[in-house]
Write a protein that holds these residues in place. Structure first.
Motif, PDB file in Angstrom:
ATOM      1  N   ASP A  15      -8.128  -0.647  -8.027  1.00  0.00           N
ATOM      2  CA  ASP A  15      -6.817  -0.806  -8.666  1.00  0.00           C
ATOM      3  C   ASP A  15      -6.355  -2.257  -8.606  1.00  0.00           C
ATOM      4  O   ASP A  15      -5.801  -2.783  -9.577  1.00  0.00           O
ATOM      5  CB  ASP A  15      -5.788   0.092  -7.980  1.00  0.00           C
ATOM      6  CG  ASP A  15      -6.004   1.570  -8.274  1.00  0.00           C
ATOM      7  OD1 ASP A  15      -6.784   1.870  -9.195  1.00  0.00           O
ATOM      8  OD2 ASP A  15      -5.390   2.405  -7.600  1.00  0.00           O
ATOM      9  N   ILE A  16      -6.565  -2.898  -7.462  1.00  0.00           N
ATOM     10  CA  ILE A  16      -6.145  -4.284  -7.323  1.00  0.00           C
ATOM     11  C   ILE A  16      -6.903  -5.168  -8.316  1.00  0.00           C
ATOM     12  O   ILE A  16      -6.318  -6.064  -8.948  1.00  0.00           O
ATOM     13  CB  ILE A  16      -6.356  -4.771  -5.875  1.00  0.00           C
ATOM     14  CG1 ILE A  16      -5.422  -4.016  -4.924  1.00  0.00           C
ATOM     15  CG2 ILE A  16      -6.112  -6.278  -5.768  1.00  0.00           C
ATOM     16  CD1 ILE A  16      -5.677  -4.302  -3.466  1.00  0.00           C
ATOM     17  N   PRO A  18      -4.726   8.286  -1.277  1.00  0.00           N
ATOM     18  CA  PRO A  18      -3.998   7.014  -1.336  1.00  0.00           C
ATOM     19  C   PRO A  18      -2.589   7.225  -1.859  1.00  0.00           C
ATOM     20  O   PRO A  18      -2.357   8.029  -2.764  1.00  0.00           O
ATOM     21  CB  PRO A  18      -4.840   6.175  -2.312  1.00  0.00           C
ATOM     22  CG  PRO A  18      -6.209   6.783  -2.229  1.00  0.00           C
ATOM     23  CD  PRO A  18      -5.976   8.236  -2.002  1.00  0.00           C
ATOM     24  N   PHE A  42      -7.846   1.047  -2.428  1.00  0.00           N
ATOM     25  CA  PHE A  42      -7.131   0.492  -3.573  1.00  0.00           C
ATOM     26  C   PHE A  42      -7.838  -0.703  -4.228  1.00  0.00           C
ATOM     27  O   PHE A  42      -7.292  -1.279  -5.170  1.00  0.00           O
ATOM     28  CB  PHE A  42      -5.728   0.051  -3.159  1.00  0.00           C
ATOM     29  CG  PHE A  42      -4.744   1.185  -3.034  1.00  0.00           C
ATOM     30  CD1 PHE A  42      -4.642   2.149  -4.019  1.00  0.00           C
ATOM     31  CD2 PHE A  42      -3.919   1.277  -1.925  1.00  0.00           C
ATOM     32  CE1 PHE A  42      -3.741   3.192  -3.911  1.00  0.00           C
ATOM     33  CE2 PHE A  42      -3.007   2.314  -1.809  1.00  0.00           C
ATOM     34  CZ  PHE A  42      -2.917   3.277  -2.803  1.00  0.00           C
ATOM     35  N   GLY A  57       0.879   5.976  -3.679  1.00  0.00           N
ATOM     36  CA  GLY A  57       1.239   5.029  -4.710  1.00  0.00           C
ATOM     37  C   GLY A  57       0.844   5.497  -6.079  1.00  0.00           C
ATOM     38  O   GLY A  57       0.955   4.771  -7.037  1.00  0.00           O
ATOM     39  N   TYR A 110       7.215   2.945  -7.277  1.00  0.00           N
ATOM     40  CA  TYR A 110       6.179   3.639  -6.517  1.00  0.00           C
ATOM     41  C   TYR A 110       6.119   5.081  -6.975  1.00  0.00           C
ATOM     42  O   TYR A 110       7.026   5.568  -7.682  1.00  0.00           O
ATOM     43  CB  TYR A 110       6.433   3.568  -5.011  1.00  0.00           C
ATOM     44  CG  TYR A 110       7.849   3.858  -4.583  1.00  0.00           C
ATOM     45  CD1 TYR A 110       8.376   5.146  -4.625  1.00  0.00           C
ATOM     46  CD2 TYR A 110       8.669   2.828  -4.123  1.00  0.00           C
ATOM     47  CE1 TYR A 110       9.671   5.411  -4.218  1.00  0.00           C
ATOM     48  CE2 TYR A 110       9.967   3.079  -3.715  1.00  0.00           C
ATOM     49  CZ  TYR A 110      10.463   4.373  -3.769  1.00  0.00           C
ATOM     50  OH  TYR A 110      11.754   4.629  -3.373  1.00  0.00           O
ATOM     51  N   MET A 128      -4.629  -1.887   2.225  1.00  0.00           N
ATOM     52  CA  MET A 128      -4.944  -1.458   0.860  1.00  0.00           C
ATOM     53  C   MET A 128      -6.449  -1.245   0.688  1.00  0.00           C
ATOM     54  O   MET A 128      -6.874  -0.312  -0.010  1.00  0.00           O
ATOM     55  CB  MET A 128      -4.413  -2.476  -0.144  1.00  0.00           C
ATOM     56  CG  MET A 128      -2.896  -2.378  -0.316  1.00  0.00           C
ATOM     57  SD  MET A 128      -2.251  -3.268  -1.747  1.00  0.00           S
ATOM     58  CE  MET A 128      -2.221  -4.943  -1.112  1.00  0.00           C
ATOM     59  N   PRO A 142       0.780  -1.243   0.000  1.00  0.00           N
ATOM     60  CA  PRO A 142       0.000   0.000   0.000  1.00  0.00           C
ATOM     61  C   PRO A 142       0.807   1.286   0.000  1.00  0.00           C
ATOM     62  O   PRO A 142       0.309   2.317  -0.458  1.00  0.00           O
ATOM     63  CB  PRO A 142      -0.834  -0.107   1.278  1.00  0.00           C
ATOM     64  CG  PRO A 142      -0.031  -0.985   2.183  1.00  0.00           C
ATOM     65  CD  PRO A 142       0.662  -1.964   1.287  1.00  0.00           C
ATOM     66  N   THR A 143       2.027   1.290   0.515  1.00  0.00           N
ATOM     67  CA  THR A 143       2.763   2.546   0.686  1.00  0.00           C
ATOM     68  C   THR A 143       4.175   2.457   0.143  1.00  0.00           C
ATOM     69  O   THR A 143       4.750   1.376  -0.011  1.00  0.00           O
ATOM     70  CB  THR A 143       2.855   2.954   2.173  1.00  0.00           C
ATOM     71  OG1 THR A 143       3.662   1.999   2.877  1.00  0.00           O
ATOM     72  CG2 THR A 143       1.467   3.016   2.810  1.00  0.00           C
ATOM     73  N   THR A 189       3.603  -0.252  -5.644  1.00  0.00           N
ATOM     74  CA  THR A 189       2.344   0.287  -5.140  1.00  0.00           C
ATOM     75  C   THR A 189       1.345   0.291  -6.300  1.00  0.00           C
ATOM     76  O   THR A 189       1.740   0.363  -7.473  1.00  0.00           O
ATOM     77  CB  THR A 189       2.532   1.708  -4.596  1.00  0.00           C
ATOM     78  OG1 THR A 189       3.167   2.520  -5.598  1.00  0.00           O
ATOM     79  CG2 THR A 189       3.396   1.693  -3.335  1.00  0.00           C
ATOM     80  N   PRO A 190       0.052   0.205  -6.013  1.00  0.00           N
ATOM     81  CA  PRO A 190      -0.924   0.011  -7.089  1.00  0.00           C
ATOM     82  C   PRO A 190      -0.950   1.118  -8.141  1.00  0.00           C
ATOM     83  O   PRO A 190      -0.988   0.830  -9.347  1.00  0.00           O
ATOM     84  CB  PRO A 190      -2.252  -0.070  -6.328  1.00  0.00           C
ATOM     85  CG  PRO A 190      -1.890  -0.539  -4.964  1.00  0.00           C
ATOM     86  CD  PRO A 190      -0.571   0.090  -4.673  1.00  0.00           C
ATOM     87  N   GLY A 191      -0.949   2.379  -7.705  1.00  0.00           N
ATOM     88  CA  GLY A 191      -1.072   3.476  -8.654  1.00  0.00           C
ATOM     89  C   GLY A 191       0.060   3.522  -9.660  1.00  0.00           C
ATOM     90  O   GLY A 191      -0.166   3.634 -10.873  1.00  0.00           O
TER      91      GLY A 191
END
Length: 450
Positions: A167-168, A448, A164, A450, A108, A159, A81-82, A130-132
């Motif tokens: 995104d996941i 959020p 998130f 990322g 990230y 997350m 997540p971070t 990270t997701p983003g």
């Protein structure tokens, strides 16, 4: 049981021994053999229990002796997540895989994307993301995820809390259906179980500690304190106990900055990390803290998870968290890997309901340490409630103080004010001589990472 009994390759056993670890933790004992066998795993373990090594070690072994990543391909993907947690996990991969012929990378947000694209162009065996930023890179076709063999969702509950989930889902849709999936979470909440049902196939469930419990070796104390005396209390404790390293959590970014300025004036070396700081500034401050160059690190909840600081002795909750579970993750920064640690929580009267929620989550009452000079009932309208073991009703504060002639916080009768009210955003420590302008709308929203 030793690491020799878990079926790890000699190169990995040597890497573990080089880091000073001799006996696997409970999560490592149970997870490593399952992951080596290719089984999907849903694991719940409190922070500081060695869960990163529990998935990194067997994943490295699965990848190390069977092929290499092709150009712009990723063989295993770890989503976190971070940024801080991403950097920490990648450091563990580099340490444990030092003797293995594997390529790894970490991506990230908050830093330039160009070098990350270059790192992915050769292909990587292990990618931490990270997701983003991961979705940004896939949109630019910097790499392909259609050959991922192992997917790890670390801090899955965090997350979900950070929003998130969409995104996941998008990321998982880019992965091959045949893969091994590992999900690690601090809790087995209903949303986590729902997520596991969608992404995992016949998973083995591991729970090595009761959900939402704080580390047993952390000595926890609550200090009832008037809300205007929190900084004075922190300075008092720093001077009295000569803390050489303390992580302090504040609720807001501006609160962290304001506290940093005050501590610097008092002669304490400190730094603040939060979402408004650049990634390089946060990384530099964290490294200075680890190296002992600064005494106090002031952080918002962006640092509540993912910070791995060896032998951190003290954690201070300058502000109690609004979500009880965040308390567990905050104090989990100390008392790690079997070491002792202490947490110190400051509780003003308006935070009594927050403390009650924390104690309900823990299933026990946290010890109080009442320092009368910082919570004197004779000097405050709420001190009597605070000093009486935290059983205050926040609503009473508003009704009492609204009465005509009710005493103000300095013990003097409140005077009726005329004309325009002062803005509530004025700092207690540096109140301006002129009425401040109203605070901008939007507040201090957490986006959020990322």
């Amino acid at each position: 049981m030793s690491f020799d009994d878990l079926g790890l390759a000699p190169d990995l056993e040597k890497a573990v021994n080089d880091r000073g670890y001799r006996t696997p933790t409970p999560i490592q004992k149970r997870a490593i053999p399952l992951i080596l066998d290719g089984i999907d795993v849903l694991a719940a373990a409190q922070t500081g229990t060695g869960k990163t090594a529990a998935f990194v070690l067997p994943m490295l072994q699965r990848l190390a002796y069977v092929g290499f990543a092709a150009s712009r391909q990723v063989r295993s993907l770890i989503i976190v997540p971070t940024r801080e947690l991403a950097a920490q996990v990648h450091e563990s991969i580099e340490a444990y895989g030092a003797r293995l012929d594997l390529r790894s990378a970490v991506v990230y947000g908050g830093v330039k994307i160009g070098p990350q694209i270059d790192a992915l162009s050769k292909g990587v065996d292990v990618l931490v993301a990270t997701p983003g930023r991961l979705l940004d890179l896939t949109a630019q076709k910097a790499m392909s995820l259609d050959r991922v063999e192992v997917l790890v969702l670390d801090e899955a509950d965090r997350m979900l809390d950070m929003g998130f989930l969409p995104d996941i889902r998008r990321i998982v849709s880019l992965l091959p259906p045949t893969r091994q999936t590992l999900m690690f979470s601090a809790t087995f909440s209903r949303p986590i179980r729902d997520l596991a049902e969608k992404f995992l196939v016949d998973p083995q469930t591991i729970e090595v500690a009761p959900a939402n419990t704080a580390a047993e070796r952390v000595d926890q104390t609550v200090y009832p304190v008037h809300r205007t005396r929190k900084t004075d209390l922190l300075v008092h404790l720093l001077k009295k106990h000569q803390w050489h390293q303390v992580l302090v959590f504040t609720r807001t970014k501006h609160g962290a900055n304001r506290l940093a300025r005050r501590l610097l004036r008092e002669g304490f070396e400190c730094a603040a990390i939060h979402g408004n700081k650049s990634q390089n500034a946060r990384r530099r401050a964290l490294q200075q803290f680890k190296d002992g160059e600064i005494q106090a690190l002031l952080a918002t909840d962006i640092a509540a998870r993912g910070l791995d600081i060896d032998q951190l002795p003290e954690v201070v909750n300058y502000d109690l968290p609004e979500v009880a579970e965040d308390y567990v993750h905050r104090i989990g920064r100390t008392g790690r890997a079997g070491a002792a640690g202490r947490s110190h929580s400051f509780m003003s009267e308006d935070e009594v309901p927050l403390l009650r929620a924390i104690e309900k989550l823990l299933g026990r009452r946290i010890e109080r340490d009442v320092l009368q000079e910082f919570s004197d009932p004779a000097k405050t309208t709420d001190g009597a409630h605070i000093a009486r073991d935290g059983k205050a009703a926040g609503a009473n504060r508003h009704s009492n103080n609204s009465q005509k002639g009710a005493p103000a916080h300095d013990g003097k009768p409140a005077r009726r004010r005329r004309g325009r009210r002062r803005s509530k955003t004025a700092s207690v420590e540096t109140a301006p001589k002129k009425p401040p302008t109203p605070a901008a709308k939007g507040g201090n929203r957490r986006a959020p990472v990322g």
